[in-house]
Design a protein around this motif. Structure first.
Motif, short mmCIF file in Angstrom:
data_model
loop_
_atom_site.label_atom_id
_atom_site.label_comp_id
_atom_site.label_asym_id
_atom_site.label_seq_id
_atom_site.Cartn_x
_atom_site.Cartn_y
_atom_site.Cartn_z
N LYS A 95 -30.51 -13.28 26.68
CA LYS A 95 -30.15 -11.87 26.75
C LYS A 95 -28.68 -11.71 27.16
O LYS A 95 -27.97 -10.84 26.67
N ARG A 96 -28.24 -12.60 28.06
CA ARG A 96 -26.88 -12.51 28.57
C ARG A 96 -25.85 -12.96 27.54
O ARG A 96 -24.78 -12.37 27.39
N THR A 97 -26.16 -14.05 26.80
CA THR A 97 -25.18 -14.64 25.87
C THR A 97 -25.38 -14.19 24.43
O THR A 97 -24.46 -14.30 23.61
N GLY A 98 -26.59 -13.71 24.10
CA GLY A 98 -26.88 -13.34 22.72
C GLY A 98 -27.23 -14.51 21.83
O GLY A 98 -27.51 -14.35 20.65
N GLU A 99 -27.26 -15.73 22.40
CA GLU A 99 -27.58 -16.94 21.64
C GLU A 99 -29.06 -17.29 21.79
O GLU A 99 -29.60 -17.24 22.90
N VAL A 100 -29.71 -17.59 20.68
CA VAL A 100 -31.12 -17.98 20.73
C VAL A 100 -31.27 -19.23 21.60
O VAL A 100 -30.49 -20.17 21.50
#
Length: 384
Positions: free
Chosen positions: A166-171
């Motif tokens: 959620k913080r980085t946007g990376e799966v």
């Protein structure tokens, strides 16, 4: 029942969070303090018994099925049984009940430093140990059963992984590896093809083999994160994977060499991670349970109740010998003693191995000497 566990540095931070939640209620504690400051001060005083341990905070949340609502007294009983099962029976703790979700749940904050002797609660394999304990508590308190994570076909990302996503946007890496495996298995590939496809996706593979070169397990790595097959879910273990692979072509050439050398990039710390089989883990848990049981028997004696860990460890070996075990079998339990496990957590690995080996030899020799003297006395009495 489900448990989530974390270790931390700051008692005040977690206490502020838990106490200030809407509807939060403190339902039990073995401490004197009544507010965040008083509780934090108490926790910190006990933590000074082991200054080199930085992560003294143990925070666990226990939740039941949405269909279950428990009384406060029952939650307290469950929390006590959980703390005892996780070896926090000689530690400071405080318990809060929250009503902010549909799941009835509690939060336990405990000090990892025991107030009795300053030793540190062992955190080896604590997530797996907790899941086994929860299954026992479900039966004991007649709660709805929950499937163990390692029995699930596909394990979900952890809370930490989801927060990072959620913080980085990376799966998260777990989901990326799971998806890569699923895509690479679509047409019944050979093992060689399967490994090659994963490598193109940046996913590395490690095969665990027996002395007879039979594959017994598989692990996967992506960048600096690695998972044993079963940690991704039952469907990703070697036992489930093997029937999905074509068996007409063995691993050949460079891929054989790569598979045996883990197929990992130079920058990965995958090789430094301890990936152990379930059998090894079971042995370790079994030895710890054996040690705790024997140590409790030793401590029931008035003569040694307030003595040192060294005296207790000698008693553990003596009880093992008395039960008919040979000295080598008796010594194995000492690898799980509080003293040895404390060294394992606090001392550099090479120094720990040397110190633990010498300690176990010293304790077992002393116990053997006492045992032989006792047998000699018995023989003398019989002759007389």
């Amino acid at each position: 029942m489900i448990a989530k566990q974390v270790q931390g540095l700051d008692f005040k931070k977690v206490l502020d969070y838990l106490r200030n939640k809407a509807g939060a209620t403190q339902i039990d504690s073995n401490m004197v303090g009544n507010n965040t400051k008083e509780l934090t001060d108490e926790f910190r005083i006990a933590s000074t018994l082991r200054r080199r341990v930085t992560k003294c905070v143990y925070h666990a949340s226990l939740s039941v099925s949405p269909s279950e609502k428990l009384s406060e007294q029952k939650w307290v009983e469950i929390a006590h049984a959980y703390l005892k099962g996780m070896e926090f029976n000689e530690n400071q703790y405080v318990i809060y009940r929250h009503t902010d979700t549909q799941h009835d749940h509690i939060h336990i904050v405990a000090n990892r430093i025991k107030v009795t002797d300053g030793s540190v609660v062992n955190d080896s394999w604590q997530h797996r140990r907790a899941e086994k304990l929860l299954r026992q508590l479900e039966q004991q308190f007649e709660l709805s059963p929950t499937q163990c994570s390692w029995e699930k076909s596909k394990r979900s990302p952890s809370t930490g992984e989801m927060r990072r996503q959620k913080r980085t946007g990376e799966v998260n890496k777990r989901s990326q590896i799971q998806k890569g495996i699923e895509q690479s298995l679509t047409d019944n590939p050979t093992l060689e093809e399967f490994i090659s496809r994963l490598k193109k996706k940046g996913i590395s593979v490690r095969l665990r083999k027996s002395k007879e070169e039979k594959i017994e397990g598989i692990s996967y790595g992506l960048e600096d994160i690695a998972f044993q097959g079963g940690q991704l879910g039952k469907d990703y273990s070697w036992k489930s994977l093997e029937p999905l692979l074509a068996k007409d072509q063995p691993i050949q050439g460079n891929l054989r060499l790569q598979a045996e050398s883990n197929l990992l990039p130079e920058s990965s710390n995958f090789n430094n991670q301890e990936i152990k089989s379930n059998e090894e883990e079971e042995d370790k848990i079994s030895l710890r349970a054996k040690y705790v049981r024997l140590a409790a028997q030793v401590c029931q004696s008035v003569e040694v109740k307030y003595q040192t860990n060294r005296i207790i460890d000698i008693g553990v070996v003596l009880l093992s010998l008395k039960a008919g075990e040979n000295l080598e079998e008796a010594k194995k339990a000492l690898t799980q003693s509080n003293t040895v496990k404390r060294w394992h957590q606090e001392i550099p690995h090479d120094n720990y191995l040397k110190l633990a080996t010498e300690y176990i030899r010293e304790i077992s020799d002393k116990a053997s000497e006492i045992s032989q003297k006792n047998r000699s006395k018995v023989k003398t009495l019989e002759l007389n």
